[in-house]
Design a protein around this motif. Structure first.
Motif, PDB file in Angstrom:
ATOM      1  N   PHE A  93       0.853  -1.193  -0.057  1.00 35.58           N
ATOM      2  CA  PHE A  93       0.057  -0.047   0.048  1.00 35.58           C
ATOM      3  C   PHE A  93       0.973   1.178  -0.080  1.00 35.58           C
ATOM      4  N   ASN A  94       2.081   1.306   0.713  1.00 35.49           N
ATOM      5  CA  ASN A  94       2.880   2.662   0.694  1.00 35.49           C
ATOM      6  C   ASN A  94       3.450   2.677  -0.394  1.00 35.49           C
ATOM      7  N   GLN A  95       3.983   1.793  -1.259  1.00 36.89           N
ATOM      8  CA  GLN A  95       4.365   1.738  -2.750  1.00 36.89           C
ATOM      9  C   GLN A  95       3.289   2.721  -3.579  1.00 36.89           C
ATOM     10  N   TYR A  96       2.177   2.007  -3.399  1.00 38.27           N
ATOM     11  CA  TYR A  96       0.851   2.552  -4.073  1.00 38.27           C
ATOM     12  C   TYR A  96       0.672   4.115  -4.063  1.00 38.27           C
ATOM     13  N   VAL A  97       0.721   4.321  -2.521  1.00 37.73           N
ATOM     14  CA  VAL A  97       0.594   5.653  -2.209  1.00 37.73           C
ATOM     15  C   VAL A  97       1.816   6.583  -2.708  1.00 37.73           C
ATOM     16  N   CYS A  98       2.904   6.192  -2.410  1.00 39.31           N
ATOM     17  CA  CYS A  98       3.905   6.924  -3.210  1.00 39.31           C
ATOM     18  C   CYS A  98       3.915   7.332  -4.780  1.00 39.31           C
ATOM     19  N   LEU A  99       3.464   6.404  -5.333  1.00 45.01           N
ATOM     20  CA  LEU A  99       3.085   6.657  -6.792  1.00 45.01           C
ATOM     21  C   LEU A  99       2.001   7.525  -7.134  1.00 45.01           C
ATOM     22  N   ASN A 100       0.993   7.263  -6.187  1.00 47.66           N
ATOM     23  CA  ASN A 100      -0.013   8.300  -6.377  1.00 47.66           C
ATOM     24  C   ASN A 100       0.346   9.779  -5.999  1.00 47.66           C
ATOM     25  N   LEU A 101       1.091  10.005  -5.041  1.00 45.59           N
ATOM     26  CA  LEU A 101       1.511  10.899  -4.519  1.00 45.59           C
ATOM     27  C   LEU A 101       2.466  11.681  -5.614  1.00 45.59           C
ATOM     28  N   ASP A 102       3.427  10.997  -6.229  1.00 51.20           N
ATOM     29  CA  ASP A 102       4.327  11.739  -7.362  1.00 51.20           C
ATOM     30  C   ASP A 102       3.463  12.119  -8.404  1.00 51.20           C
ATOM     31  N   ASN A 103       2.538  11.231  -8.657  1.00 54.94           N
ATOM     32  CA  ASN A 103       1.626  11.566 -10.024  1.00 54.94           C
ATOM     33  C   ASN A 103       0.624  12.852  -9.522  1.00 54.94           C
ATOM     34  N   HIS A 104       0.311  12.852  -8.510  1.00 59.12           N
ATOM     35  CA  HIS A 104      -0.954  14.015  -8.206  1.00 59.12           C
ATOM     36  C   HIS A 104       0.129  15.343  -7.971  1.00 59.12           C
ATOM     37  N   PHE A 105       1.156  15.278  -7.387  1.00 56.87           N
ATOM     38  CA  PHE A 105       2.008  16.565  -7.315  1.00 56.87           C
ATOM     39  C   PHE A 105       2.798  16.751  -8.685  1.00 56.87           C
ATOM     40  N   ASN A 106       2.845  15.918  -9.619  1.00 59.61           N
ATOM     41  CA  ASN A 106       3.522  16.234 -10.999  1.00 59.61           C
ATOM     42  C   ASN A 106       2.595  16.957 -11.543  1.00 59.61           C
ATOM     43  N   ARG A 107       1.109  16.391 -11.408  1.00 56.42           N
ATOM     44  CA  ARG A 107       0.175  17.056 -12.175  1.00 56.42           C
ATOM     45  C   ARG A 107      -0.242  18.643 -11.779  1.00 56.42           C
ATOM     46  N   LEU A 108      -0.120  18.808 -10.465  1.00 53.85           N
ATOM     47  CA  LEU A 108      -0.150  20.205  -9.847  1.00 53.85           C
ATOM     48  C   LEU A 108       0.931  20.870 -10.355  1.00 53.85           C
ATOM     49  N   ILE A 109       1.920  20.455 -10.510  1.00 55.15           N
ATOM     50  CA  ILE A 109       3.183  21.416 -11.122  1.00 55.15           C
ATOM     51  C   ILE A 109       3.152  21.718 -12.638  1.00 55.15           C
ATOM     52  N   ARG A 110       2.723  20.742 -13.444  1.00 53.26           N
ATOM     53  CA  ARG A 110       2.293  21.056 -14.714  1.00 53.26           C
ATOM     54  C   ARG A 110       1.266  22.031 -14.673  1.00 53.26           C
ATOM     55  N   LYS A 111       0.209  21.885 -14.161  1.00 54.41           N
ATOM     56  CA  LYS A 111      -1.229  22.791 -14.070  1.00 54.41           C
ATOM     57  C   LYS A 111      -0.598  24.010 -13.762  1.00 54.41           C
TER      58      LYS A 111
END
Length: 210
Positions: A93-111
């Protein structure tokens, strides 16, 4: 003896790089119980995941987001991950959360970067107006610029119509700067319910105004 070019050696080092294992069997067992209906474990999960969530915001700088804002975003991703996590995916689960966090923050940065290239009208959001001009849902401040008032009022009035009664209360409290914990106490509900409502408010604004 096998010879490597500098490029091949660099590629080999990247391929053999060992990443830190963030797996936590206790968290994995919590997730199974939460997904089975035991929501009482959510506070324990948040507490045990705090270090991981704080680390995900370390050295991340996104325009319009304070450090606490990034942490709240991380908490929302944790809640979403609990709902979507599937044990048979082959990762903890922690690996899954880290992946989601990276994707989410990268989307925020791109936006954030994309907004810089838009016109003022296109880039204008309710949150930026409130932050930059001192406008609160409880009423306008003395510092708001006259030319901004029509845009702010029109956007707010239309946006509020998309929210449920509970979402309106959560939205108001969030814009007034209250923490999730205080809102939960004031509205006599769980912190997770408040976080989910805040996420819905954000998604509705993105859907209808971005």
């Amino acid at each position: 003896m096998q010879l490597y070019t500098e490029k091949e050696e660099t590629k080999e080092r990247k391929e053999t790089k060992v990443y830190k294992d963030v797996s936590d069997p206790i968290v994995d067992s919590m997730i199974i119980r939460i997904q089975s209906g035991d929501s009482s474990l959510f506070p324990d999960l948040l507490e045990r995941s705090e270090a991981l969530l704080r680390k995900s915001t370390y050295r991340r700088f996104i325009k319009g987001y304070e450090r606490d804002d990034l942490y709240q975003e991380a908490c929302l991703i944790l809640v979403e991950s609990v709902e979507k996590y599937e044990l048979d995916r082959g990762m903890s689960f922690n690996q899954y959360v880290c992946l989601n966090l990276d994707n989410h923050f990268n989307r925020l940065i791109r936006k954030s970067n994309a907004l810089k290239r838009k016109s003022y009208k296109e880039a204008l959001s309710l949150e930026s107006v409130l932050e930059e001009n001192g406008y609160q849902l409880a009423g306008p401040s003395k510092t708001i610029q006259p030319e901004d008032k029509p845009i702010v009022n029109e956007t707010m009035e239309e946006y509020i119509n998309y929210l449920s009664s509970f979402e309106k209360e959560v939205c108001l409290c969030c814009f007034l700067g209250y923490s999730f914990e205080k809102i939960a106490v004031d509205l006599e509900c769980t912190k997770e319910k408040v976080m989910n409502a805040k996420h819905r408010c954000t998604e509705k604004y993105r859907k209808h105004f971005m």
